[in-house]
Write a protein that holds these residues in place. Structure first.
Motif, PDB file in Angstrom:
ATOM      1  N   TRP A   1      47.545  32.398  41.525  1.00 17.87           N
ATOM      2  CA  TRP A   1      47.396  32.622  40.082  1.00 17.87           C
ATOM      3  C   TRP A   1      48.579  33.349  39.488  1.00 17.87           C
ATOM      4  O   TRP A   1      48.904  33.173  38.335  1.00 17.87           O
ATOM      5  CB  TRP A   1      46.110  33.393  39.798  1.00 17.87           C
ATOM      6  CG  TRP A   1      46.164  34.766  40.362  1.00 17.87           C
ATOM      7  CD1 TRP A   1      45.797  35.115  41.608  1.00 17.87           C
ATOM      8  CD2 TRP A   1      46.625  35.939  39.731  1.00 17.87           C
ATOM      9  NE1 TRP A   1      46.026  36.433  41.811  1.00 17.87           N
ATOM     10  CE2 TRP A   1      46.530  36.975  40.669  1.00 17.87           C
ATOM     11  CE3 TRP A   1      47.139  36.230  38.457  1.00 17.87           C
ATOM     12  CZ2 TRP A   1      46.916  38.271  40.382  1.00 17.87           C
ATOM     13  CZ3 TRP A   1      47.519  37.519  38.174  1.00 17.87           C
ATOM     14  CH2 TRP A   1      47.403  38.527  39.128  1.00 17.87           C
TER      15      TRP A   1
ATOM     16  N   PHE B   1      41.578  31.600  32.374  1.00 20.22           N
ATOM     17  CA  PHE B   1      42.024  32.708  31.525  1.00 20.22           C
ATOM     18  C   PHE B   1      41.801  32.390  30.057  1.00 20.22           C
ATOM     19  O   PHE B   1      41.716  33.284  29.221  1.00 20.22           O
ATOM     20  CB  PHE B   1      43.512  32.987  31.758  1.00 20.22           C
ATOM     21  CG  PHE B   1      43.783  33.741  33.020  1.00 20.22           C
ATOM     22  CD1 PHE B   1      43.609  33.137  34.252  1.00 20.22           C
ATOM     23  CD2 PHE B   1      44.203  35.058  32.988  1.00 20.22           C
ATOM     24  CE1 PHE B   1      43.844  33.824  35.425  1.00 20.22           C
ATOM     25  CE2 PHE B   1      44.443  35.757  34.158  1.00 20.22           C
ATOM     26  CZ  PHE B   1      44.267  35.127  35.381  1.00 20.22           C
ATOM     27  N   LEU B   2      41.756  31.096  29.742  1.00 20.60           N
ATOM     28  CA  LEU B   2      41.654  30.700  28.332  1.00 20.60           C
ATOM     29  C   LEU B   2      40.219  30.399  27.922  1.00 20.60           C
ATOM     30  O   LEU B   2      39.953  30.104  26.770  1.00 20.60           O
ATOM     31  CB  LEU B   2      42.523  29.461  28.091  1.00 20.60           C
ATOM     32  CG  LEU B   2      44.022  29.674  28.334  1.00 20.60           C
ATOM     33  CD1 LEU B   2      44.746  28.351  28.396  1.00 20.60           C
ATOM     34  CD2 LEU B   2      44.630  30.560  27.257  1.00 20.60           C
TER      35      LEU B   2
ATOM     36  N   GLY C   1      52.941  30.681  36.900  1.00 14.27           N
ATOM     37  CA  GLY C   1      53.405  30.726  35.531  1.00 14.27           C
ATOM     38  C   GLY C   1      52.358  30.108  34.651  1.00 14.27           C
ATOM     39  O   GLY C   1      51.453  29.440  35.124  1.00 14.27           O
ATOM     40  N   GLY C   2      52.456  30.339  33.378  1.00  7.47           N
ATOM     41  CA  GLY C   2      51.437  29.780  32.512  1.00  7.47           C
ATOM     42  C   GLY C   2      50.101  30.418  32.772  1.00  7.47           C
ATOM     43  O   GLY C   2      49.987  31.365  33.545  1.00  7.47           O
ATOM     44  N   LEU C   3      49.099  29.915  32.137  1.00  7.30           N
ATOM     45  CA  LEU C   3      47.786  30.520  32.251  1.00  7.30           C
ATOM     46  C   LEU C   3      46.805  29.506  32.793  1.00  7.30           C
ATOM     47  O   LEU C   3      46.630  28.440  32.208  1.00  7.30           O
ATOM     48  CB  LEU C   3      47.320  31.012  30.874  1.00  7.30           C
ATOM     49  CG  LEU C   3      48.109  32.192  30.307  1.00  7.30           C
ATOM     50  CD1 LEU C   3      47.906  32.302  28.812  1.00  7.30           C
ATOM     51  CD2 LEU C   3      47.703  33.477  30.999  1.00  7.30           C
TER      52      LEU C   3
END
Lengths: 285, 285
Positions: free
Chosen positions: A7, A17-18, A11-13
């Motif tokens: 995780w 998480f969103l 990189g990024g999510l």
């Protein structure tokens, strides 16, 4: 479900998480990386009880006084009949207005406290408000419930939660059992191996009109009595200057008594015990 | 089989960028400014409950302009990301740089690969250091570009106009009061007519390195904010509920009077929230 081990590096999510709607960090962990939950690991089947190979923390006492609550713990951790650590800390701030003390398997306990502290902070950051005292106590109950499997194999964690209720202006104490049962206690309470003796002591010492300092003395007395009769509870170590951890929670927030303050308190208690080894005598009638 | 019209990649990206820029420019601006004791965040925001500026971690805060539901989702993801890192590693291992990178990756992917529309947001992530030279700030745009913040940064709507005003007044290592007044003055000069913003229209927070607590984020509201701006506490006649003792963290009190002008009729609830945040200045195009 995607692998969560990477995780941090991808990189990024990650989608988790969103995802909206979860204000609880432990609920989030349960979905995203259950291995990080204290109770989320499975012990090997048929293994002998892990009780004797994992350090155990022992006695925690809590006392309310007008306008606040006190939480104190001795400093010993044991492993079977051996002393695993003589200066372990078992009383922690949970957030600004509450404290948690833990008896039971030390490793799991410390992990549970870390997660609980984060749980409260996480909620506060996401929601913009803090949880109510009862809300905090309930969250901790859920976390202890998640540890039942481990408890059955001898790795029990039994917390004592003390909070200053900003709505009523009073200190409150909550105790738990290994199944996550939550009980509100009044005046004073104690958990851990020496709790039987500490509770007996507190019963005779407690007065409803205590000041914070009186409560601190009563806590030191009760822990002394627990250490007197329970081999797993450590008494104050004057030579090494290891004193119990004593914390008070009032309208001003969480405050751990500094060692200078405690050394005077403990010295007073010890001096009196030199005369009367069993401690203060309460009136017969 | 029908042949779809050919649209060049340049055109697609251009359209998407234009779309995102248009959305962002509807919102009011937010300014992030370094001052001698930390980092100041100021935004025009009539709502007390819907924040444009938030705490992410001990030393890290977040500011955003654009569409509320989208930056709120990113804010929560940021809190989860930071808390997750802090839990798995240590509190000191949570950095603003890592978070800005994560946002950049996420926004970049959403902009170039997303099947849906690009996010209409512009973010700032700032981290306060032990001394002024260690302060860091990053601006992340809708397409995932990251830029270092030097001195100050304005996000959203009329960023260019506000930046111009701020450029003339900004000085390094100024006091909080100075930078706050300069920022509020600049934020008021975002259109043709200069406006004077009152404390009720502002959302103000700082990352204050001199704060003794581990968590350096603090909102400035009520009398404290009015004092810094040198105006009467309720100069604009809006009764302030309870207006906290020293104006710290006074966000719990929901404000009832602001939402009156927002139109909720068209069923676009999130749009209505955005309009509310923009103080209803954007007529639908």
């Amino acid at each position: 479900m995607e692998s969560n081990a990477d995780w941090g590096s991808r990189g990024g999510l990650p989608q988790a998480f969103l995802t909206p709607g979860i204000s609880s960090f432990s609920e989030f962990l349960k979905d995203f990386a259950p291995d990080y939950l204290p109770g989320g690991r499975t012990l090997p089947a048929g293994a002998a009880s892990a009780k004797d190979i994992a350090p155990h923390g022992t006695t925690i006492v809590s006392i309310t006084f007008p306008g606040g609550v006190l939480l104190a713990g001795d400093r010993r951790a044991t492993m079977g009949s051996m002393i695993a650590q003589r200066d372990i800390e078992k009383v922690f701030p949970a957030d600004e207005f509450s404290a948690v003390g833990i008896a039971g398997t030390a490793g799991l306990a410390v992990e549970t406290v870390r997660l609980f502290q984060l749980e409260l902070e996480h909620y506060e950051k996401i929601e913009g408000v803090t949880l109510s005292t009862d809300g905090k106590a309930n969250r901790l109950a859920t976390m202890i419930r998640g540890n039942l499997g481990m408890a059955m194999q001898g790795l029990a964690v039994v917390p004592l939660f003390a909070g200053y209720d900003e709505e009523t202006g009073q200190g409150r104490i909550f105790s738990y059992d290994v199944t996550g049962g939550l009980y509100e206690e009044h005046d004073h309470y104690s958990v851990g191996s020496g709790s039987v003796f500490a509770r007996g002591s507190l019963k005779k010492l407690f007065r409803p009109d205590f000041t914070a300092e009186d409560a601190a003395i009563a806590a030191v007395q009760a822990l002394y009595d627990a250490a007197d009769d329970d081999s797993a509870t450590g008494g104050p170590d004057l030579f090494r200057k290891i004193y119990p951890v004593v914390a008070v929670v009032t309208a001003d927030g969480y405050r751990r008594l500094p060692d200078e303050e405690l050394s005077t308190l403990v010295a007073g208690v010890m001096d009196a015990r030199r005369e009367v080894p069993d401690g203060p005598r309460s009136p017969l009638r | 089989m029908t042949t779809p019209f050919y649209v060049s990649p340049e055109q697609i990206m251009k359209d998407r960028a234009e779309y995102a820029r248009k959305g962002i420019s509807r919102g009011r601006s937010v300014a992030v400014i370094f001052y001698d004791k930390g980092i100041l965040f100021v935004g025009e925001n009539p709502s007390r409950a819907l924040h444009k500026i938030s705490e992410i971690y001990d030393r890290i805060a977040f500011a955003a302009a654009g569409r509320y539901n989208e930056y709120e989702q990113l804010r929560i993801a940021g809190v989860r990301h930071a808390d997750m890192r802090g839990y798995v590693y240590d509190r000191r291992d949570v950095t603003g740089r890592a978070l800005a990178n994560t946002y950049a990756q996420a926004l970049g992917t959403m902009f170039s690969e997303g099947a849906g529309k690009p996010y209409e947001v512009e973010l700032a992530v700032a981290e306060v250091g032990e001394k002024a030279a260690d302060d860091q700030g990053y601006r992340v745009t809708f397409d995932g570009q990251v830029t270092d913040i030097r001195g100050f940064q304005v996000l959203g709507g009329a960023a260019d106009a506000v930046t111009q005003v701020l450029e003339s007044s900004f000085e390094e290592n100024a006091a909080l009061e100075t930078v706050l007044n300069a920022a509020v003055d600049a934020l008021g000069r975002d259109g043709t007519e200069p406006r004077t913003l009152t404390p009720n229209q502002l959302e103000v927070a700082v990352l204050d390195r001199t704060r003794s607590r581990v968590r350096k984020f603090r909102r400035i509201t009520g009398p404290a904010l009015a004092g810094l701006l040198g105006v009467d506490a309720d100069g604009d006649g809006n009764g302030k509920g309870k207006g906290g003792k020293d104006g710290e963290d006074g966000d719990g009190a929901a404000k009832q009077d602001a939402p009156a002008e927002a139109e909720l009729g068209d069923g676009d609830v999130l749009g209505a929230v955005d309009d509310l945040l923009d103080e209803g200045d954007s007529s639908e195009s």
